[in-house]
Design a protein around this motif. Structure first.
Motif, PDB file in Angstrom:
ATOM      1  N   GLU A 101       0.828  -1.199   0.000  1.00  0.00           N
ATOM      2  CA  GLU A 101       0.000   0.000   0.000  1.00  0.00           C
ATOM      3  C   GLU A 101       0.864   1.252   0.000  1.00  0.00           C
ATOM      4  N   GLY A 102       0.257   2.354  -0.441  1.00  0.00           N
ATOM      5  CA  GLY A 102       0.966   3.622  -0.443  1.00  0.00           C
ATOM      6  C   GLY A 102       0.066   4.742  -0.914  1.00  0.00           C
ATOM      7  N   THR A 103       0.596   5.956  -0.874  1.00  0.00           N
ATOM      8  CA  THR A 103      -0.136   7.142  -1.313  1.00  0.00           C
ATOM      9  C   THR A 103       0.537   7.714  -2.553  1.00  0.00           C
ATOM     10  N   VAL A 104      -0.242   7.854  -3.606  1.00  0.00           N
ATOM     11  CA  VAL A 104       0.256   8.356  -4.886  1.00  0.00           C
ATOM     12  C   VAL A 104      -0.215   9.795  -5.060  1.00  0.00           C
ATOM     13  N   ALA A 105       0.698  10.686  -5.415  1.00  0.00           N
ATOM     14  CA  ALA A 105       0.370  12.107  -5.568  1.00  0.00           C
ATOM     15  C   ALA A 105       0.379  12.509  -7.039  1.00  0.00           C
ATOM     16  N   LEU A 106      -0.634  13.274  -7.421  1.00  0.00           N
ATOM     17  CA  LEU A 106      -0.752  13.806  -8.781  1.00  0.00           C
ATOM     18  C   LEU A 106      -0.786  15.329  -8.701  1.00  0.00           C
ATOM     19  N   GLN A 107       0.137  15.982  -9.384  1.00  0.00           N
ATOM     20  CA  GLN A 107       0.200  17.440  -9.390  1.00  0.00           C
ATOM     21  C   GLN A 107      -0.668  17.981 -10.529  1.00  0.00           C
ATOM     22  N   ARG A 108      -1.610  18.853 -10.184  1.00  0.00           N
ATOM     23  CA  ARG A 108      -2.577  19.328 -11.176  1.00  0.00           C
ATOM     24  C   ARG A 108      -1.918  20.006 -12.369  1.00  0.00           C
ATOM     25  N   ASP A 109      -0.876  20.803 -12.140  1.00  0.00           N
ATOM     26  CA  ASP A 109      -0.278  21.546 -13.246  1.00  0.00           C
ATOM     27  C   ASP A 109       0.643  20.696 -14.119  1.00  0.00           C
ATOM     28  N   HIS A 110       0.747  19.396 -13.801  1.00  0.00           N
ATOM     29  CA  HIS A 110       1.553  18.500 -14.625  1.00  0.00           C
ATOM     30  C   HIS A 110       0.710  17.710 -15.627  1.00  0.00           C
ATOM     31  N   HIS A 111      -0.617  17.815 -15.520  1.00  0.00           N
ATOM     32  CA  HIS A 111      -1.485  16.962 -16.331  1.00  0.00           C
ATOM     33  C   HIS A 111      -2.625  17.770 -16.937  1.00  0.00           C
ATOM     34  N   VAL A 112      -3.188  17.227 -18.033  1.00  0.00           N
ATOM     35  CA  VAL A 112      -4.241  17.958 -18.738  1.00  0.00           C
ATOM     36  C   VAL A 112      -5.508  17.141 -18.975  1.00  0.00           C
ATOM     37  N   GLY A 113      -5.440  15.822 -18.912  1.00  0.00           N
ATOM     38  CA  GLY A 113      -6.619  15.038 -19.281  1.00  0.00           C
ATOM     39  C   GLY A 113      -6.765  13.754 -18.504  1.00  0.00           C
ATOM     40  N   ARG A 114      -6.502  12.637 -19.171  1.00  0.00           N
ATOM     41  CA  ARG A 114      -6.671  11.314 -18.574  1.00  0.00           C
ATOM     42  C   ARG A 114      -5.307  10.740 -18.224  1.00  0.00           C
ATOM     43  N   VAL A 115      -5.141  10.375 -16.966  1.00  0.00           N
ATOM     44  CA  VAL A 115      -3.869   9.861 -16.462  1.00  0.00           C
ATOM     45  C   VAL A 115      -4.046   8.382 -16.122  1.00  0.00           C
ATOM     46  N   ARG A 116      -3.106   7.586 -16.547  1.00  0.00           N
ATOM     47  CA  ARG A 116      -3.172   6.142 -16.302  1.00  0.00           C
ATOM     48  C   ARG A 116      -2.451   5.812 -14.998  1.00  0.00           C
ATOM     49  N   LEU A 117      -3.116   5.036 -14.153  1.00  0.00           N
ATOM     50  CA  LEU A 117      -2.521   4.571 -12.903  1.00  0.00           C
ATOM     51  C   LEU A 117      -2.432   3.054 -12.953  1.00  0.00           C
ATOM     52  N   THR A 118      -1.222   2.550 -12.840  1.00  0.00           N
ATOM     53  CA  THR A 118      -1.043   1.108 -12.818  1.00  0.00           C
ATOM     54  C   THR A 118       0.004   0.766 -11.770  1.00  0.00           C
ATOM     55  N   SER A 119       0.356  -0.493 -11.669  1.00  0.00           N
ATOM     56  CA  SER A 119       1.363  -0.900 -10.688  1.00  0.00           C
ATOM     57  C   SER A 119       2.227  -2.003 -11.282  1.00  0.00           C
ATOM     58  N   GLN A 120       3.440  -2.099 -10.762  1.00  0.00           N
ATOM     59  CA  GLN A 120       4.401  -3.078 -11.248  1.00  0.00           C
ATOM     60  C   GLN A 120       5.139  -3.699 -10.071  1.00  0.00           C
ATOM     61  N   VAL A 121       5.609  -4.913 -10.299  1.00  0.00           N
ATOM     62  CA  VAL A 121       6.444  -5.601  -9.322  1.00  0.00           C
ATOM     63  C   VAL A 121       7.789  -5.873  -9.992  1.00  0.00           C
ATOM     64  N   VAL A 122       8.868  -5.382  -9.389  1.00  0.00           N
ATOM     65  CA  VAL A 122      10.209  -5.607  -9.926  1.00  0.00           C
ATOM     66  C   VAL A 122      11.041  -6.319  -8.867  1.00  0.00           C
ATOM     67  N   ALA A 123      12.058  -7.039  -9.330  1.00  0.00           N
ATOM     68  CA  ALA A 123      12.873  -7.821  -8.398  1.00  0.00           C
ATOM     69  C   ALA A 123      14.213  -8.146  -9.038  1.00  0.00           C
TER      70      ALA A 123
END
Length: 315
Positions: A101-123
């Motif tokens: 779990e965690g908290t994801v931050a989106l800055q309004r002035d960095h985006h204009v429309g539809r933003v994709r949120l996904t997750s990955q596992v790396v090792a």
């Protein structure tokens, strides 16, 4: 399906979920989050100008537990928008076995429309750190322009008079029963009110004839949508980018049928390569036609039509 890589990957699937959304620290009502559609609607005019949205994100990967094939496992949430080329990765921390779990931050002035949120596992796999072993099967959309998280249909339908003075863009098609316009938002199937018998068939004709005609319109619409979406895919660093909007909706619906043995990302790459390198020739259009027919449930409807016709001819 998953992308083939020369090292072991996590079996099964992992999923990502948005638990809560906030604007400048103020919790948003639950109705702006649709878990069924995987969408968060952030056009909140009642908030006025806001600077930052935060999302409580949870990644479920129970199959990580007890698997010793890798080490240094890290789970991250990724925000990315094609139009602004912004990509932000946020670490997710383990809260219980198989849950991060965690908290994801989106800055309004960095985006204009539809933003994709996904997750990955790396090792670390085979002594190579940072290898991708899993991606979420259910990416979310953070829509800054939507007030309702309910996913809109990819296409609309309108009855209009193709010869009317107020529809000059349809005058070239006055003799056609329908035409499909893919330049709008959303794209539209125009049905010609002056085409004799069309409305009667579609609204109250014999079921088999009505279903067959509806399927034919649907097949043509899906083919037009797919071709438009394919030509509109941007390629960044030799990697096709999902376009968002109705184009992405169409691609994600059609690609599993066009290339059933490929992962979604690999299928998109294959589609773009075939479309741009050989103009979509070869067996691509046959695959597209079959996929469009399946999407429109064409086979069953044509089967009904053929059986009904055979009974009439035999009577």
């Amino acid at each position: 399906m998953r992308t083939l890589v020369p090292y072991p990957v996590l079996p099964g699937t992992v999923s990502v979920d948005v638990q809560e959304a906030r604007l400048d620290g103020v919790a948003l009502p639950r109705h702006v989050i649709s878990k069924d559609n995987g969408t968060v609607a952030l056009d909140r005019t009642d908030f006025g100008e806001w600077r930052q949205a935060t999302f409580s994100v949870r990644l479920d990967a129970p199959q990580l537990e007890g698997d010793g094939r890798w080490s240094g496992v890290r789970c991250i949430a990724v925000l990315e928008e094609r139009r602004t080329r912004i990509r932000v990765a946020t670490p997710l921390l383990k809260s219980s076995p198989g849950i991060f779990e965690g908290t994801v931050a989106l800055q309004r002035d960095h985006h204009v429309g539809r933003v994709r949120l996904t997750s990955q596992v790396v090792a670390t796999v085979d002594d190579v750190p940072g290898r991708l072993i899993a991606s979420a099967r259910n990416p979310w959309t953070i829509d800054l322009t939507a007030t309702d998280p309910t996913r809109k249909e990819a296409i609309s339908t309108l009855w209009v008079d193709f010869g009317a003075e107020e529809n000059p863009h349809l005058h070239p098609y006055q003799g056609d029963p329908w035409t499909i316009e893919t330049t709008g938002e959303p794209p539209t199937v125009f049905l010609n009110t002056r085409f004799e018998g069309l409305r009667e068939i579609l609204h109250g004709g014999e079921k088999t004839v009505r279903s067959t005609l509806s399927a034919q319109i649907a097949v043509e619409a899906w083919i037009s949508l797919l071709n438009t979406a394919a030509h509109g895919v941007a390629v960044e660093s030799e990697r096709p980018e999902w376009p968002g909007g109705w184009q992405e909706t169409v691609l994600r619906r059609m690609l599993p049928r066009i290339f059933p043995d490929l992962s979604p990302d690999d299928a998109l790459t294959e589609l773009v390569a075939r479309t741009r390198l050989d103009g979509g020739s070869g067996d691509l259009q046959a695959r597209v036609l079959q996929a469009a027919g399946a999407q429109a449930k064409r086979s069953r409807r044509f089967g009904d039509f053929i059986r009904a016709t055979s009974r009439k001819e035999g009577s």
